[in-house]
Design a protein around this motif. Sequence first.
Motif, PDB file in Angstrom:
ATOM      1  N   VAL A  68       0.849  -1.190   0.000  1.00  0.00           N
ATOM      2  CA  VAL A  68       0.000   0.000   0.000  1.00  0.00           C
ATOM      3  C   VAL A  68       0.883   1.239   0.000  1.00  0.00           C
ATOM      4  N   LYS A  69       0.553   2.191  -0.863  1.00  0.00           N
ATOM      5  CA  LYS A  69       1.181   3.510  -0.857  1.00  0.00           C
ATOM      6  C   LYS A  69       0.107   4.497  -0.426  1.00  0.00           C
ATOM      7  N   LEU A  70       0.392   5.262   0.622  1.00  0.00           N
ATOM      8  CA  LEU A  70      -0.552   6.242   1.135  1.00  0.00           C
ATOM      9  C   LEU A  70       0.074   7.620   1.027  1.00  0.00           C
ATOM     10  N   VAL A  71      -0.676   8.565   0.479  1.00  0.00           N
ATOM     11  CA  VAL A  71      -0.204   9.938   0.318  1.00  0.00           C
ATOM     12  C   VAL A  71      -1.029  10.835   1.230  1.00  0.00           C
ATOM     13  N   ASN A  72      -0.362  11.636   2.044  1.00  0.00           N
ATOM     14  CA  ASN A  72      -1.054  12.557   2.935  1.00  0.00           C
ATOM     15  C   ASN A  72      -0.845  13.988   2.475  1.00  0.00           C
ATOM     16  N   TYR A  73      -1.919  14.763   2.535  1.00  0.00           N
ATOM     17  CA  TYR A  73      -1.828  16.187   2.228  1.00  0.00           C
ATOM     18  C   TYR A  73      -1.770  16.977   3.526  1.00  0.00           C
ATOM     19  N   LEU A  74      -2.888  17.138   4.189  1.00  0.00           N
ATOM     20  CA  LEU A  74      -2.941  17.920   5.421  1.00  0.00           C
ATOM     21  C   LEU A  74      -3.618  17.116   6.524  1.00  0.00           C
ATOM     22  N   ASN A  75      -3.289  17.454   7.761  1.00  0.00           N
ATOM     23  CA  ASN A  75      -3.890  16.851   8.951  1.00  0.00           C
ATOM     24  C   ASN A  75      -3.567  15.366   9.056  1.00  0.00           C
ATOM     25  N   GLY A  76      -4.449  14.583   9.693  1.00  0.00           N
ATOM     26  CA  GLY A  76      -4.182  13.169   9.935  1.00  0.00           C
ATOM     27  C   GLY A  76      -4.178  12.334   8.669  1.00  0.00           C
ATOM     28  N   TRP A  77      -3.677  11.112   8.826  1.00  0.00           N
ATOM     29  CA  TRP A  77      -3.679  10.193   7.696  1.00  0.00           C
ATOM     30  C   TRP A  77      -3.760   8.771   8.180  1.00  0.00           C
ATOM     31  N   GLY A  78      -4.250   7.904   7.318  1.00  0.00           N
ATOM     32  CA  GLY A  78      -4.366   6.495   7.657  1.00  0.00           C
ATOM     33  C   GLY A  78      -5.117   5.758   6.566  1.00  0.00           C
ATOM     34  N   PHE A  79      -5.185   4.439   6.708  1.00  0.00           N
ATOM     35  CA  PHE A  79      -5.909   3.624   5.742  1.00  0.00           C
ATOM     36  C   PHE A  79      -6.387   2.354   6.415  1.00  0.00           C
ATOM     37  N   GLY A  80      -7.314   1.685   5.760  1.00  0.00           N
ATOM     38  CA  GLY A  80      -7.779   0.389   6.208  1.00  0.00           C
ATOM     39  C   GLY A  80      -8.177  -0.444   5.012  1.00  0.00           C
ATOM     40  N   ILE A  81      -7.900  -1.732   5.073  1.00  0.00           N
ATOM     41  CA  ILE A  81      -8.311  -2.666   4.033  1.00  0.00           C
ATOM     42  C   ILE A  81      -9.002  -3.833   4.725  1.00  0.00           C
ATOM     43  N   SER A  82     -10.203  -4.154   4.283  1.00  0.00           N
ATOM     44  CA  SER A  82     -10.893  -5.309   4.851  1.00  0.00           C
ATOM     45  C   SER A  82     -10.882  -6.435   3.819  1.00  0.00           C
ATOM     46  N   LEU A  83     -10.640  -7.626   4.310  1.00  0.00           N
ATOM     47  CA  LEU A  83     -10.628  -8.835   3.482  1.00  0.00           C
ATOM     48  C   LEU A  83     -11.734  -9.760   3.952  1.00  0.00           C
ATOM     49  N   PRO A  84     -12.492 -10.313   3.017  1.00  0.00           N
ATOM     50  CA  PRO A  84     -13.535 -11.246   3.427  1.00  0.00           C
ATOM     51  C   PRO A  84     -12.944 -12.504   4.045  1.00  0.00           C
ATOM     52  N   LYS A  85     -13.658 -13.113   4.965  1.00  0.00           N
ATOM     53  CA  LYS A  85     -13.218 -14.372   5.566  1.00  0.00           C
ATOM     54  C   LYS A  85     -13.259 -15.478   4.526  1.00  0.00           C
ATOM     55  N   ALA A  86     -12.319 -16.403   4.652  1.00  0.00           N
ATOM     56  CA  ALA A  86     -12.293 -17.556   3.745  1.00  0.00           C
ATOM     57  C   ALA A  86     -13.444 -18.483   4.075  1.00  0.00           C
ATOM     58  N   ASN A  87     -14.058 -19.037   3.049  1.00  0.00           N
ATOM     59  CA  ASN A  87     -15.122 -20.026   3.223  1.00  0.00           C
ATOM     60  C   ASN A  87     -14.552 -21.398   2.863  1.00  0.00           C
ATOM     61  N   PHE A  88     -14.563 -22.312   3.807  1.00  0.00           N
ATOM     62  CA  PHE A  88     -14.007 -23.641   3.559  1.00  0.00           C
ATOM     63  C   PHE A  88     -15.122 -24.647   3.441  1.00  0.00           C
TER      64      PHE A  88
END
Length: 88
Positions: A68-88
């Motif tokens: 992941v590449k995250l670019v911040n301009y002003l103030n706070g910054w962050g990211f999140g990625i959700s992955l679905p659970k595996a179905n077996f």
Amino acid sequence: MEWATGYADTEIEDIHGREVMLGIGSDDGIRIWLNGKLVHDHEVGRGYSANTEHARVRRQPGTNRILVKLVNYLNGWGFGISLPKANF
């Protein structure tokens, strides 16, 4: 930190290859690569909110690397990625 760029990487294991939908949130711009292939690119100025965007990706059996590449301009910054659970 303002006007900065940061990177994060991780690996996930998948027993079976599968197509999944990533949930993505970022503050501000974000690019995501899965196994070296660019799968999401959005240059935007905004505050963080989870799952505001989605990307359909194909995970391979075994180890999958996410960069992941995250670019911040002003103030706070962050990211999140959700992955679905595996179905077996």
